[in-house]
Scaffold this active site. Structure first.
Site, PDB file in Angstrom:
ATOM      1  N   HIS A  18     -42.372  -8.701  -7.792  1.00  0.00           N
ATOM      2  CA  HIS A  18     -43.644  -9.394  -8.023  1.00  0.00           C
ATOM      3  C   HIS A  18     -44.190  -9.021  -9.397  1.00  0.00           C
ATOM      4  O   HIS A  18     -44.394  -7.838  -9.687  1.00  0.00           O
ATOM      5  CB  HIS A  18     -44.648  -8.998  -6.936  1.00  0.00           C
ATOM      6  N   HIS A  29     -51.242 -18.477  -9.715  1.00  0.00           N
ATOM      7  CA  HIS A  29     -50.283 -18.579  -8.613  1.00  0.00           C
ATOM      8  C   HIS A  29     -50.045 -20.019  -8.169  1.00  0.00           C
ATOM      9  O   HIS A  29     -49.122 -20.277  -7.396  1.00  0.00           O
ATOM     10  CB  HIS A  29     -50.774 -17.764  -7.413  1.00  0.00           C
ATOM     11  N   TYR A  84     -46.894  -6.756 -20.194  1.00  0.00           N
ATOM     12  CA  TYR A  84     -46.967  -6.720 -21.654  1.00  0.00           C
ATOM     13  C   TYR A  84     -45.836  -5.872 -22.241  1.00  0.00           C
ATOM     14  O   TYR A  84     -46.053  -4.967 -23.045  1.00  0.00           O
ATOM     15  CB  TYR A  84     -48.337  -6.222 -22.115  1.00  0.00           C
TER      16      TYR A  84
END
Length: 636
Positions: free
Chosen positions: A181, A206, A488
């Site tokens: 995830h 989402h 990131y």
């Protein structure tokens, strides 16, 4: 994707279409898998010439960028399955591409092959449209069993028989997906045994189609209608309460996500001024806007982390206090320093990267970037005054990183604050001009940009410039936050969600050299001026590296013209603001009226770093760090 295959034995292409359709329905979505499936039904034939022609025609289309996201693959060993193309934007684009491929095949004497490719494309397009219609996450499926919510609630771990969640009327087993995830396993596990919708209503990224596709692959059943209705009534109130403090925003912004709010301006607005107006500055929020703090009640906590990793070395200066709590009034008593700096989201231009291969992350065009003048005390001044710390003494204590934590929190887990960190030299070296900003462009810092205080670390990715600043911690290690450890980061093109190793890649700090075309138009010939293309845009590089050259092409990169640049008046290696540029490119006489011109830009920074030609070598699963040549098509 809608797929087009050019086969050698056209009399058998109908049966091969069935193989193609089976491969698509069976989940073999990659070009390689489809080629392999078709190859089973294809022998070597005399169609190599036609296949090469189709591939060449498709490649020419791709070079002109006249069809978005086109890729052409040729495989000489595949015999009849030599030419394959994928058009990522729509089935209509696939049909247009097939016609271009057919024209290429016909030009080399294979008219029947051309007709076959068009007919096949029509059928493949229909199959793709049918498949798209079938992906409706959460709708009732008659082929699956129905469960009550209590059944779902009993499945909250692998030991309990699986981790189940609900979306609308669908029941899903996410046991094998949790570790992959993108938001972290600790977040998705919060929905275990219940509905994902309260979380999705807070984080609307989402609702992207690729997320629904992933979810449906995990489908195991349906939720009862009564339980579904009960859940939905509860979820509406949760979403409303979390977003009570959203400010008014400009109507011109291109909204990429409502909750949390993320938006960018139309590109043309960026080049109107070297300083981006506040209302046009891009908005990037990870959580809902926190409740506004009364300025007189605000306090910033600054502390030295209590850790055995921080030790006094011989000659080290001891901090004068363990922690400081500074009011906004106290911070305003320090000398105000202003720095003009560009901030850019790591995902800027992600939409282009997604056309090469699917990535996970919010959609951004070229405008998730802006330049402002930020004002407040230097962080180095505050730490020297409050703690007696300099960069040298901090290093002697073992300080290697400076953490920033914001007031914005995850509504699902209120103890989770947005947080990030930077290496200590970026924060404490006075020459790097890190400031605690309470003003933006001479005005009080707006709520969307971090009121009452935000960290500005010039030259680094926007994600480290934490808004709504609550605390600063000096530490021997980098932040453990999700956005530092698990987000990131720029991975290699071969890394996917099955083999990703977050610890193997450092967190993004300084960004690579970048440029984009913000506006471009065709200028017809006049009495003393030839036809030309006028283009304007920006260029920027992280780490204080200035821009020394911008080059623009009107033929896809075959020939280049130097743009006129307007660099900021900042010292070498401390050039934190972008460079705006403008170019006038005369058109060759062989460019026919009504044709499309591929305008391209690339920039070079003061370290002679230049942008890569294409996206494929820098593609990554998160869609960050896209600094490939930027292309825009112009009709002349």
């Amino acid at each position: 994707c809608a797929c087009v295959c050019v086969f050698g034995f056209e009399e058998n292409w109908g049966s091969r279409l069935e193989v193609l359709r089976s491969a698509m329905v069976g989940g073999a979505r990659s070009v390689r898998a489809l080629l392999a499936a078709v190859r089973l039904q294809s022998g070597r034939g005399e169609s190599i010439r036609a296949g090469r022609a189709a591939a060449a025609a498709g490649h020419a289309v791709w070079r002109r960028r006249s069809c978005c996201g086109v890729q052409v693959c040729a495989n000489e060993c595949a015999g009849p399955a030599l030419g394959m193309a994928t058009a990522r934007d729509s089935a209509r684009s696939a049909r247009r591409l097939a016609q271009k491929l057919a024209m290429g095949a016909a030009a080399l004497g294979s008219a029947s092959m051309a007709a076959a490719s068009v007919a096949l494309c029509e059928r493949a397009s229909d199959a793709a449209e049918k498949e798209e219609r079938e992906v409706r996450a959460g709708e009732v499926r008659d082929d699956l069993p129905t469960y009550a919510l209590k059944d779902v609630a009993a499945h909250t771990s692998k030991e309990a028989g699986g981790i189940w969640v609900v979306y609308k009327r669908g029941v899903y087993d996410i046991s094998e997906f949790i570790e992959n995830h993108p938001g972290g396993a600790e977040r998705i596990i919060l929905a275990a045994g219940g509905s994902v919708e309260p979380f999705w209503s807070l984080y609307q990224q989402h609702y992207a189609s690729f997320v629904h596709e992933i979810l449906e692959e995990l489908r195991i059943g349906n939720l009862s209608e009564a339980d579904s209705d009960s859940l939905r009534s509860q979820q509406k109130e949760t979403a409303v309460q979390a977003y009570l403090h959203e400010p008014a925003r400009s109507d011109v912004l291109l909204v990429r996500s409502e909750k949390p709010f993320n938006a960018e301006p139309p590109p043309g607005l960026l080049v109107r001024s070297a300083i981006t107006p506040i209302e046009h500055f891009y908005k990037r929020n990870h959580f809902p806007i926190p409740a506004p703090v009364q300025p007189e009640k605000y306090e910033l906590e600054i502390a030295l982390e209590q850790s055995s990793d921080l030790k006094h070395e011989p000659g080290a200066t001891s901090p004068t206090r363990g922690a400081a709590h500074l009011s906004l009034e106290r911070l305003r008593q320090y000398p105000k320093h202003s720095v003009t700096a560009t901030l850019q989201c790591a995902g800027n231009r992600r939409t282009e990267m997604a056309q090469v291969r699917t990535v996970k992350g919010g959609a951004w065009d070229v405008s998730a970037i802006g330049t402002a003048t930020w004002s407040g005390p230097r962080l180095a001044d505050v730490l020297r005054e409050e703690f007696g710390l300099t960069l040298e003494s901090a290093r002697q204590l073992g300080v290697k990183h400076v953490h920033f934590s914001g007031l914005d929190t995850d509504p699902a887990t209120p103890s989770t604050h947005y947080a990030a960190s930077v290496p200590v030299e970026l924060a404490l070296d006075p020459q790097n001009e890190a400031v605690l900003a309470y003003e933006m462009n001479g005005e009080t810092l707006p709520l969307d940009h971090g009121f009452p205080l935000r960290a500005i670390i010039p030259g680094v990715v926007g994600a480290r410039n934490v808004k709504w600043l609550e605390s600063i911690t000096l530490s021997a290690t980098e932040s453990n936050s999700h956005w530092q450890k698990l987000d990131y980061k720029g991975f290699a093109p071969n890394v996917d969600w099955d083999n990703v190793d977050y610890d193997a890649v450092p967190a993004i700090q300084e960004l690579p050299v970048q440029s984009s075309i913000c506006e471009t138009f065709f200028l017809p010939a006049e009495e003393h001026s030839p036809r030309s293309i006028i283009s304007r845009g920006f260029a920027w590089s992280g780490g204080g590296r200035g821009i020394i050259r911008v080059e623009v092409s009107a033929d896809g990169g075959q020939t280049w013209h130097s743009a006129k640049i307007s660099p900021p008046e900042q010292e070498r290696n401390h050039v934190y603001a972008w460079t705006l540029w403008e170019a006038s490119i005369p058109l060759s006489s062989d460019v026919a009226p009504g044709s499309d011109v591929d305008v391209v830009v690339k920039a070079t920074d003061s370290s002679y770093n230049t942008q890569p030609e294409s996206i494929a070598p820098i593609w990554n699963i998160r869609g960050v760090l896209n600094n490939a040549w930027h292309h825009v098509s112009v009709r002349v």
